[in-house]
Design an enzyme around this catalytic site. Structure first.
Site, PDB file in Angstrom:
ATOM      1  N   ASP A 298       0.816  -1.205   0.000  1.00 40.85           N
ATOM      2  CA  ASP A 298       0.000   0.000   0.000  1.00 40.85           C
ATOM      3  C   ASP A 298       0.853   1.258   0.000  1.00 40.85           C
ATOM      4  O   ASP A 298       2.039   1.231   0.337  1.00 40.85           O
ATOM      5  CB  ASP A 298      -0.889   0.031   1.250  1.00 40.85           C
ATOM      6  CG  ASP A 298      -2.139  -0.813   1.101  1.00 40.85           C
ATOM      7  OD1 ASP A 298      -2.417  -1.254  -0.027  1.00 40.85           O
ATOM      8  OD2 ASP A 298      -2.829  -1.043   2.121  1.00 40.85           O
TER       9      ASP A 298
ATOM     10  N   LYS B 255      -3.422   3.036  -2.714  1.00 37.12           N
ATOM     11  CA  LYS B 255      -4.656   3.780  -2.930  1.00 37.12           C
ATOM     12  C   LYS B 255      -4.673   4.900  -1.904  1.00 37.12           C
ATOM     13  O   LYS B 255      -4.666   4.648  -0.708  1.00 37.12           O
ATOM     14  CB  LYS B 255      -5.887   2.894  -2.768  1.00 37.12           C
ATOM     15  CG  LYS B 255      -6.024   1.821  -3.847  1.00 37.12           C
ATOM     16  CD  LYS B 255      -7.228   0.932  -3.602  1.00 37.12           C
ATOM     17  CE  LYS B 255      -8.532   1.660  -3.802  1.00 37.12           C
ATOM     18  NZ  LYS B 255      -8.763   2.084  -5.194  1.00 37.12           N
TER      19      LYS B 255
ATOM     20  N   MET C  27      -8.796   8.113   8.198  1.00 40.36           N
ATOM     21  CA  MET C  27      -8.747   8.909   6.968  1.00 40.36           C
ATOM     22  C   MET C  27      -9.465  10.225   7.201  1.00 40.36           C
ATOM     23  O   MET C  27     -10.321  10.658   6.418  1.00 40.36           O
ATOM     24  CB  MET C  27      -9.351   8.120   5.794  1.00 40.36           C
ATOM     25  CG  MET C  27      -8.545   6.876   5.448  1.00 40.36           C
ATOM     26  SD  MET C  27      -9.413   5.721   4.356  1.00 40.36           S
ATOM     27  CE  MET C  27     -10.269   4.691   5.564  1.00 40.36           C
TER      28      MET C  27
END
Length: 252
Positions: free
Chosen positions: A38, A59, A169
């Site tokens: 990642d 991502k 996030m």
């Protein structure tokens, strides 16, 4: 007859620091033929697998990145070519890690896999700021949530009903969450701790109120986690590390 695939390991890399990966995860990395990693995986973590072919499938919200379908295809292609394949994910693979899509893709080809858990960022962040997520008489429930959605998915604006809220996030989404919370009559002085780049050398800790969070956060260069609730109120017996904390308010 099952195709001669290798085995795929979904491994949690932890919050960032290379020495926070589990012993099992580090051992498997040292044995891997290929590692699909990642965007949040650090270069120091990849140093644990110098022998492996390394494939970036990161991502990141708001940035150009690999589509999940393409990642699934790469996983299957690697399993056809290599005996030991590692899918290395930040934090824990089973929490906001899109593990369900990848496991379903592997199962559709009868590819053997194993999941190796990692330290999720909420726990590492609580350790960094010396603030337990639960406290007797104050907080006995914790909600881990994100406002990030898949393309075309309607955003879920509900606020979890828990004593301590941890928004993954966070970034710009945290401001909108705080505004919705204030509209729902949460107290403006509710304690908030924002952690960017948790456990890394450039970790940044910011202490503020729910009202201040509703006004927005400074631009970030790394992953942001937001912890909210009375459990985040400053402990007088254990000061925050002076070199890490940027205190915007002395009222909390």
């Amino acid at each position: 007859m099952t195709a001669p695939f290798g085995k795929v390991y979904l491994i949690g890399a932890g919050p960032g620091a290379a020495d926070l990966i589990t012993v099992r995860g580090a051992r498997l990395l040292s044995q891997a033929n290929a590692v699909l990693y990642d965007a949040l995986v650090t270069p120091a973590m990849l140093d644990l697998c110098p022998q492996a072919v390394k494939i970036s499938v990161g991502k990141r919200s708001g940035q150009r990145s690999a589509a999940q379908e393409h990642i699934n295809e790469q996983l299957i292609a690697c399993a056809k070519q290599y005996a030991v394949v590692v899918r290395l994910k930040g934090g824990d693979p089973m929490l906001f890690g899109r593990a369900d899509e990848e496991l379903s893709a592997l199962e559709s080809y009868n590819i053997s896999y194993e999941i190796v858990p990692g330290i999720t960022t909420a726990l590492a962040a609580a350790a960094s700021v010396c603030q337990p997520l639960t406290k007797r008489g104050i907080a006995r429930s914790v909600a881990l949530f994100t406002s990030s959605t898949a393309p075309g998915e309607v955003a879920d604006t509900r606020i979890p009903e828990c004593d301590t809220l941890v928004q993954y996030m966070g970034g710009k989404e945290a401001m909108l969450t705080a505004q919705r919370m204030l509209a729902a009559q949460f107290p403006p002085d509710w304690p908030v701790i924002v952690i960017e780049n948790c456990s890394r050398e450039d970790e940044r800790i910011e202490k503020l109120s729910l009202h201040q969070l509703s006004q927005g956060l400074a631009a970030s260069t790394g992953p942001v986690l937001v912890m909210m609730g009375e459990a985040m109120r400053a402990r007088t017996s254990t000061p925050y590390p002076a070199t890490q904390v940027n205190t915007k308010s002395n009222e909390i």
